[in-house]
Design a protein around this motif. Structure first.
Motif, PDB file in Angstrom:
ATOM      1  N   GLU A   2       0.844  -1.679  -0.344  1.00 45.85           N
ATOM      2  CA  GLU A   2      -0.121  -0.179  -0.028  1.00 45.85           C
ATOM      3  C   GLU A   2       0.622   1.464   0.264  1.00 45.85           C
ATOM      4  O   GLU A   2       0.610   2.096  -0.434  1.00 45.85           O
ATOM      5  CB  GLU A   2      -0.586   0.165   1.559  1.00 45.85           C
ATOM      6  N   VAL A   3       2.142   1.211   0.121  1.00 45.65           N
ATOM      7  CA  VAL A   3       2.621   2.612   0.709  1.00 45.65           C
ATOM      8  C   VAL A   3       2.992   2.879  -0.753  1.00 45.65           C
ATOM      9  O   VAL A   3       3.213   4.505  -0.750  1.00 45.65           O
ATOM     10  CB  VAL A   3       4.018   2.104   1.888  1.00 45.65           C
ATOM     11  N   SER A   4       3.863   2.270  -1.860  1.00 47.34           N
ATOM     12  CA  SER A   4       3.139   2.749  -3.196  1.00 47.34           C
ATOM     13  C   SER A   4       2.519   2.895  -3.841  1.00 47.34           C
ATOM     14  O   SER A   4       3.283   3.767  -5.122  1.00 47.34           O
ATOM     15  CB  SER A   4       5.273   1.744  -3.610  1.00 47.34           C
ATOM     16  N   LEU A   5       1.779   2.565  -3.333  1.00 42.18           N
ATOM     17  CA  LEU A   5       0.164   3.040  -4.062  1.00 42.18           C
ATOM     18  C   LEU A   5      -0.160   4.915  -4.338  1.00 42.18           C
ATOM     19  O   LEU A   5      -0.085   5.495  -2.814  1.00 42.18           O
ATOM     20  CB  LEU A   5      -0.426   1.977  -3.971  1.00 42.18           C
ATOM     21  N   VAL A   6       0.011   5.210  -5.251  1.00 43.01           N
ATOM     22  CA  VAL A   6      -0.193   7.112  -5.891  1.00 43.01           C
ATOM     23  C   VAL A   6      -1.570   6.792  -5.596  1.00 43.01           C
ATOM     24  O   VAL A   6      -2.510   8.005  -5.207  1.00 43.01           O
ATOM     25  CB  VAL A   6       0.781   7.524  -6.690  1.00 43.01           C
ATOM     26  N   GLU A   7      -2.552   6.370  -6.369  1.00 44.53           N
ATOM     27  CA  GLU A   7      -3.486   6.259  -7.256  1.00 44.53           C
ATOM     28  C   GLU A   7      -3.839   5.033  -7.311  1.00 44.53           C
ATOM     29  O   GLU A   7      -3.147   4.570  -8.109  1.00 44.53           O
ATOM     30  CB  GLU A   7      -3.819   7.438  -8.155  1.00 44.53           C
ATOM     31  N   GLY A   8      -5.544   4.730  -7.285  1.00 40.47           N
ATOM     32  CA  GLY A   8      -6.335   4.046  -7.584  1.00 40.47           C
ATOM     33  C   GLY A   8      -7.100   3.764  -7.787  1.00 40.47           C
ATOM     34  O   GLY A   8      -8.592   4.537  -7.053  1.00 40.47           O
ATOM     35  N   ASN A   9      -8.410   3.724  -8.800  1.00 35.43           N
ATOM     36  CA  ASN A   9      -9.223   4.377  -9.319  1.00 35.43           C
ATOM     37  C   ASN A   9      -9.917   3.771  -9.958  1.00 35.43           C
ATOM     38  O   ASN A   9      -9.681   3.024 -11.339  1.00 35.43           O
ATOM     39  CB  ASN A   9      -9.850   5.970  -9.526  1.00 35.43           C
ATOM     40  N   LYS A  10     -11.778   3.830 -10.634  1.00 35.76           N
ATOM     41  CA  LYS A  10     -12.237   3.118 -11.914  1.00 35.76           C
ATOM     42  C   LYS A  10     -12.290   3.738 -12.340  1.00 35.76           C
ATOM     43  O   LYS A  10     -12.357   5.332 -12.343  1.00 35.76           O
ATOM     44  CB  LYS A  10     -13.709   2.929 -11.065  1.00 35.76           C
ATOM     45  N   THR A  11     -12.031   3.270 -14.129  1.00 36.33           N
ATOM     46  CA  THR A  11     -12.056   4.220 -15.048  1.00 36.33           C
ATOM     47  C   THR A  11     -13.281   4.002 -16.342  1.00 36.33           C
ATOM     48  O   THR A  11     -13.907   2.440 -16.285  1.00 36.33           O
ATOM     49  CB  THR A  11     -10.548   3.621 -15.678  1.00 36.33           C
ATOM     50  N   ALA A  12     -13.588   4.560 -16.982  1.00 37.02           N
ATOM     51  CA  ALA A  12     -14.955   4.271 -17.987  1.00 37.02           C
ATOM     52  C   ALA A  12     -14.919   4.069 -19.285  1.00 37.02           C
ATOM     53  O   ALA A  12     -15.259   3.206 -19.368  1.00 37.02           O
ATOM     54  CB  ALA A  12     -15.924   5.389 -17.519  1.00 37.02           C
ATOM     55  N   PHE A  13     -13.526   4.361 -19.315  1.00 33.53           N
ATOM     56  CA  PHE A  13     -12.748   4.541 -20.414  1.00 33.53           C
ATOM     57  C   PHE A  13     -11.488   4.675 -20.930  1.00 33.53           C
ATOM     58  O   PHE A  13     -10.906   5.761 -20.219  1.00 33.53           O
ATOM     59  CB  PHE A  13     -13.382   5.614 -21.879  1.00 33.53           C
ATOM     60  N   PRO A  14     -10.971   3.437 -20.923  1.00 37.28           N
ATOM     61  CA  PRO A  14     -10.913   2.138 -20.252  1.00 37.28           C
ATOM     62  C   PRO A  14     -11.995   1.715 -19.499  1.00 37.28           C
ATOM     63  O   PRO A  14     -12.172   1.814 -18.320  1.00 37.28           O
ATOM     64  CB  PRO A  14     -10.158   0.782 -21.167  1.00 37.28           C
ATOM     65  N   ALA A  15     -13.348   0.062 -19.934  1.00 32.98           N
ATOM     66  CA  ALA A  15     -13.823   0.013 -18.486  1.00 32.98           C
ATOM     67  C   ALA A  15     -13.345  -0.478 -17.119  1.00 32.98           C
ATOM     68  O   ALA A  15     -12.808  -2.172 -17.739  1.00 32.98           O
ATOM     69  CB  ALA A  15     -15.128  -0.266 -18.500  1.00 32.98           C
ATOM     70  N   GLY A  16     -12.177  -0.451 -16.169  1.00 30.27           N
ATOM     71  CA  GLY A  16     -11.471  -1.445 -15.850  1.00 30.27           C
ATOM     72  C   GLY A  16     -11.140  -0.559 -14.883  1.00 30.27           C
ATOM     73  O   GLY A  16     -11.606   0.433 -14.066  1.00 30.27           O
ATOM     74  N   ARG A  17     -10.186  -0.081 -14.168  1.00 31.70           N
ATOM     75  CA  ARG A  17      -9.423   0.139 -13.036  1.00 31.70           C
ATOM     76  C   ARG A  17      -7.407   1.238 -13.615  1.00 31.70           C
ATOM     77  O   ARG A  17      -7.037   0.173 -14.597  1.00 31.70           O
ATOM     78  CB  ARG A  17      -9.370  -0.712 -11.581  1.00 31.70           C
ATOM     79  N   TYR A  18      -7.548   2.148 -13.028  1.00 30.82           N
ATOM     80  CA  TYR A  18      -6.530   2.766 -13.215  1.00 30.82           C
ATOM     81  C   TYR A  18      -5.372   2.398 -11.101  1.00 30.82           C
ATOM     82  O   TYR A  18      -5.989   3.303 -10.738  1.00 30.82           O
ATOM     83  CB  TYR A  18      -6.707   4.073 -13.904  1.00 30.82           C
TER      84      TYR A  18
END
Length: 146
Positions: free
Chosen positions: A65-81
């Motif tokens: 978790e320490v190195s994760l800067v950002e994680g979110n759901k995306t619509a295009f493409p439909a998935g996660r970033y």
């Protein structure tokens, strides 16, 4: 062959071809429906947790978790970033959903094309039924973007 017999024959052919186009449109809706399902399972309720639990690049500053800067759901493409900080300070990114979204885009175009072909020469009563595959595809896209 009389004109009346020719008209009945062409009307029967039109109804049969419209049914075939409608069935193809219904089948093409399936990959479009798979897109929001893939997005839902890709994010698994919490995009940041899915990023940590999913594939983490080996160059990440720390495997967690320490190195994760950002994680979110995306619509295009439909998935996660997902974006991690690397040991060198650069950003490492991971994006899911490109294949599913491209297949859904092609399938949506096919649904529209088959719906147009199915609705040619239809009576107004059967137009609503012919629009069902297009409406379901539209609903799938709305679910992805909401």
């Amino acid at each position: 062959m009389t004109n009346q017999q020719a008209e009945r024959s062409s009307r029967a052919a039109t109804l049969a071809s419209s049914l075939v186009y409608f069935i193809f449109a219904c089948l093409a809706v399936l990959p479009v429906l798979a897109m929001p399902v893939f997005q839902y399972f890709s994010v698994a309720g919490n995009a940041e947790y899915a990023c940590i639990a999913g594939p983490v690049p080996p160059d990440a500053a720390s495997q967690g978790e320490v190195s994760l800067v950002e994680g979110n759901k995306t619509a295009f493409p439909a998935g996660r970033y997902c974006e991690w900080e690397s040991t060198s300070g650069e950003a490492l990114t991971y994006q899911t959903g490109w294949v599913t979204t491209i297949v859904a885009c092609v399938a949506t175009l096919f649904v529209v094309w088959m719906t147009v072909l199915a609705l040619r020469g239809k009576r107004p009563r059967s137009v609503l039924l012919g629009l069902v595959p297009a409406a379901v595809a539209l609903l799938a896209w709305v679910v992805v973007f909401v």
